[in-house]
Design a protein around this motif. Structure first.
Motif, PDB file in Angstrom:
ATOM      1  N   UNK A 190       0.817  -1.220   0.000  1.00  0.00           N
ATOM      2  CA  UNK A 190       0.000   0.000   0.000  1.00  0.00           C
ATOM      3  C   UNK A 190       0.853   1.274   0.000  1.00  0.00           C
ATOM      4  N   UNK A 191       0.522   2.184  -0.890  1.00  0.00           N
ATOM      5  CA  UNK A 191       1.183   3.481  -0.962  1.00  0.00           C
ATOM      6  C   UNK A 191       0.399   4.462  -0.090  1.00  0.00           C
ATOM      7  N   UNK A 192       1.094   5.156   0.788  1.00  0.00           N
ATOM      8  CA  UNK A 192       0.437   6.096   1.701  1.00  0.00           C
ATOM      9  C   UNK A 192       0.224   7.461   1.053  1.00  0.00           C
ATOM     10  N   UNK A 193       1.218   7.932   0.275  1.00  0.00           N
ATOM     11  CA  UNK A 193       1.118   9.281  -0.295  1.00  0.00           C
ATOM     12  C   UNK A 193       1.807   9.355  -1.645  1.00  0.00           C
ATOM     13  N   UNK A 194       1.250  10.180  -2.510  1.00  0.00           N
ATOM     14  CA  UNK A 194       1.903  10.551  -3.761  1.00  0.00           C
ATOM     15  C   UNK A 194       2.186  12.049  -3.689  1.00  0.00           C
ATOM     16  N   UNK A 195       3.451  12.397  -3.895  1.00  0.00           N
ATOM     17  CA  UNK A 195       3.839  13.805  -3.907  1.00  0.00           C
ATOM     18  C   UNK A 195       3.911  14.272  -5.353  1.00  0.00           C
ATOM     19  N   UNK A 196       3.316  15.417  -5.606  1.00  0.00           N
ATOM     20  CA  UNK A 196       3.260  15.940  -6.970  1.00  0.00           C
ATOM     21  C   UNK A 196       3.205  17.459  -6.949  1.00  0.00           C
ATOM     22  N   UNK A 197       3.583  18.049  -8.060  1.00  0.00           N
ATOM     23  CA  UNK A 197       3.479  19.507  -8.148  1.00  0.00           C
ATOM     24  C   UNK A 197       2.031  19.866  -8.461  1.00  0.00           C
ATOM     25  N   UNK A 198       1.427  20.639  -7.570  1.00  0.00           N
ATOM     26  CA  UNK A 198       0.027  21.034  -7.748  1.00  0.00           C
ATOM     27  C   UNK A 198      -0.126  22.451  -7.224  1.00  0.00           C
ATOM     28  N   UNK A 199      -0.566  23.323  -8.087  1.00  0.00           N
ATOM     29  CA  UNK A 199      -0.775  24.717  -7.710  1.00  0.00           C
ATOM     30  C   UNK A 199      -1.682  25.346  -8.762  1.00  0.00           C
ATOM     31  N   UNK A 200      -1.938  26.631  -8.607  1.00  0.00           N
ATOM     32  CA  UNK A 200      -2.786  27.324  -9.582  1.00  0.00           C
ATOM     33  C   UNK A 200      -2.191  27.329 -10.989  1.00  0.00           C
ATOM     34  N   UNK A 201      -0.874  27.102 -11.101  1.00  0.00           N
ATOM     35  CA  UNK A 201      -0.324  27.058 -12.461  1.00  0.00           C
ATOM     36  C   UNK A 201       0.263  25.683 -12.807  1.00  0.00           C
ATOM     37  N   UNK A 202      -0.058  24.671 -12.009  1.00  0.00           N
ATOM     38  CA  UNK A 202       0.358  23.299 -12.307  1.00  0.00           C
ATOM     39  C   UNK A 202      -0.818  22.377 -11.992  1.00  0.00           C
ATOM     40  N   UNK A 203      -1.722  22.245 -12.978  1.00  0.00           N
ATOM     41  CA  UNK A 203      -2.972  21.536 -12.722  1.00  0.00           C
ATOM     42  C   UNK A 203      -3.158  20.300 -13.607  1.00  0.00           C
ATOM     43  N   UNK A 204      -2.096  19.903 -14.308  1.00  0.00           N
ATOM     44  CA  UNK A 204      -2.205  18.744 -15.209  1.00  0.00           C
ATOM     45  C   UNK A 204      -2.467  17.447 -14.447  1.00  0.00           C
ATOM     46  N   UNK A 205      -2.161  17.418 -13.143  1.00  0.00           N
ATOM     47  CA  UNK A 205      -2.351  16.199 -12.345  1.00  0.00           C
ATOM     48  C   UNK A 205      -3.827  15.910 -12.062  1.00  0.00           C
ATOM     49  N   UNK A 206      -4.685  16.882 -12.289  1.00  0.00           N
ATOM     50  CA  UNK A 206      -6.090  16.735 -11.902  1.00  0.00           C
ATOM     51  C   UNK A 206      -6.852  15.755 -12.791  1.00  0.00           C
ATOM     52  N   UNK A 207      -6.366  15.547 -13.998  1.00  0.00           N
ATOM     53  CA  UNK A 207      -7.106  14.708 -14.947  1.00  0.00           C
ATOM     54  C   UNK A 207      -7.036  13.220 -14.595  1.00  0.00           C
ATOM     55  N   UNK A 208      -5.835  12.718 -14.302  1.00  0.00           N
ATOM     56  CA  UNK A 208      -5.682  11.286 -14.053  1.00  0.00           C
ATOM     57  C   UNK A 208      -5.062  10.939 -12.704  1.00  0.00           C
ATOM     58  N   UNK A 209      -4.038  11.695 -12.298  1.00  0.00           N
ATOM     59  CA  UNK A 209      -3.284  11.322 -11.097  1.00  0.00           C
ATOM     60  C   UNK A 209      -4.136  11.445  -9.830  1.00  0.00           C
ATOM     61  N   UNK A 210      -4.780  12.589  -9.653  1.00  0.00           N
ATOM     62  CA  UNK A 210      -5.579  12.803  -8.438  1.00  0.00           C
ATOM     63  C   UNK A 210      -6.698  11.764  -8.340  1.00  0.00           C
TER      64      UNK A 210
END
Length: 339
Positions: free
Chosen positions: A172-192
């Motif tokens: 089991x993975x506890x956390x995924x660290x990623x760049x997420x901010x108002x100008x880095x939102x590409x993670x919202x489509x699949x990763x999140x």
């Protein structure tokens, strides 16, 4: 000042502060190392304020940031924090490379434990995915380290959805660290969505756009020759003026809310879900105090929508040549051969 509250990170039992402290800039990448006594004072101030998730990596320095954290944790401080560090990104002959070999996993963990002067790492991330080694192999060794009591929880940084799934199937993975901010939102489509489906916590690094949402284009005036942000696409002259428009809009909205632009940017992330822990970094106590002030900024659905509309005008890639999750898929297990 009220103490920062707590949250569950992932579904494996880890609890952390609602906001963490990114420690990288104290030692590396954003200019020269800062005075050690000042940084230890800042870390102690953060802990006293309730910010107990400290984030570092063996590559910050390299090694010097872990040594700093180790010194800050002396005198009974260790028991008050959740300590996250990372391995896999390393400097060899002046160049960055990524290594996920099992022997290196163990070697890196032992070295971090020694530098930090602790018996167990609370959250141990794979900093970047080694595309030459199946993720199952790397996670398999981390699983052994959990069983041996050297680490408590496993995390991934900048991993693709398929890599996250494959890793999570091994342990089991506890956390995924990623760049997420108002100008880095590409993670919202699949990763999140992948993280949420699997019950994995989300740790957002560079939540202030690598400092951009603190002062806009003025931040480039503070860059020294050691600051690697000067090479990043979004800080280049051809992109910076366009991106300044975003900052000005955020600043306008923040003024209406009676907060700072950085507080608004952080508040937006805190509103994305109770599984999200931003880890803004700073080297100044006054900036730290401002960051935790974001927790008291409440945003309406209409305000959130207005803020989110700004993402469409960002100009420039987010990381330049640094490997990110889009190219982090590892080969299948059957293709990996040991030496």
């Amino acid at each position: 000042m009220a103490k920062v509250g707590r949250m569950k990170l992932g579904s494996q039992g880890m609890e952390v502060s609602l906001q963490g402290l990114g420690c990288m800039s104290m030692s590396a990448f954003y200019g020269p190392p800062k005075p050690e006594p000042d940084m230890i004072s800042l870390i102690h101030h953060a802990i006293d304020s309730g910010v107990t998730l400290l984030d570092t990596s063996d590559v910050y320095g390299p090694h010097t940031n872990e040594l700093l954290i180790g010194k800050a944790l002396k005198g009974g401080v260790r028991e008050k924090v959740e300590l996250a560090t990372k391995f896999a990104a390393r400097v060899v002959d002046g160049k960055f490379e990524v290594c996920g070999d099992p022997s290196y996993v163990r070697e890196a963990c032992e070295a971090s434990l020694k530098r930090l002067d602790i018996d167990c790492i609370d959250l141990y991330y794979i900093h970047r995915i080694d595309t030459r080694v199946p993720i199952e192999i790397t996670i398999g060794e981390l699983k052994k380290l959990v069983e041996e009591g050297k680490i408590k929880y496993i995390g991934l940084s900048e991993a693709s959805p398929s890599t996250i799934r494959r890793a999570h199937a091994v342990h089991p993975i506890t956390a995924v660290q990623l760049e997420w901010s108002l100008w880095a939102r590409d993670v919202e489509e699949e990763i999140i969505p992948t993280c949420r489906e699997l019950g994995i916590g989300i740790v957002a690094y560079s939540p202030l756009g690598r400092g951009f949402f603190s002062s806009g284009t003025k931040i480039t005036d503070t860059f020294t020759k050691e600051d690697y942000r000067q090479h990043m696409p979004r800080f280049q002259p051809e992109n910076l003026q366009q991106n300044q428009i975003i900052f000005e809009r955020v600043n306008e909205l923040a003024t209406k809310k009676g907060c700072t632009p950085s507080q608004l940017a952080l508040a937006w992330l805190h509103h994305q879900g109770n599984d999200v822990c931003p880890i803004p970094g700073t080297t100044k106590i006054e900036n730290f105090n401002q960051n935790i002030g974001a927790l008291s900024v409440k945003l309406t659905p209409e305000e959130l929508a207005e803020i989110e509309s700004l993402a469409d005008i960002v100009k420039g890639d987010r990381s330049g040549s640094e490997p990110t999750w889009k190219d982090s898929d590892t080969p299948p297990l059957s293709s990996w051969k040991t030496a």
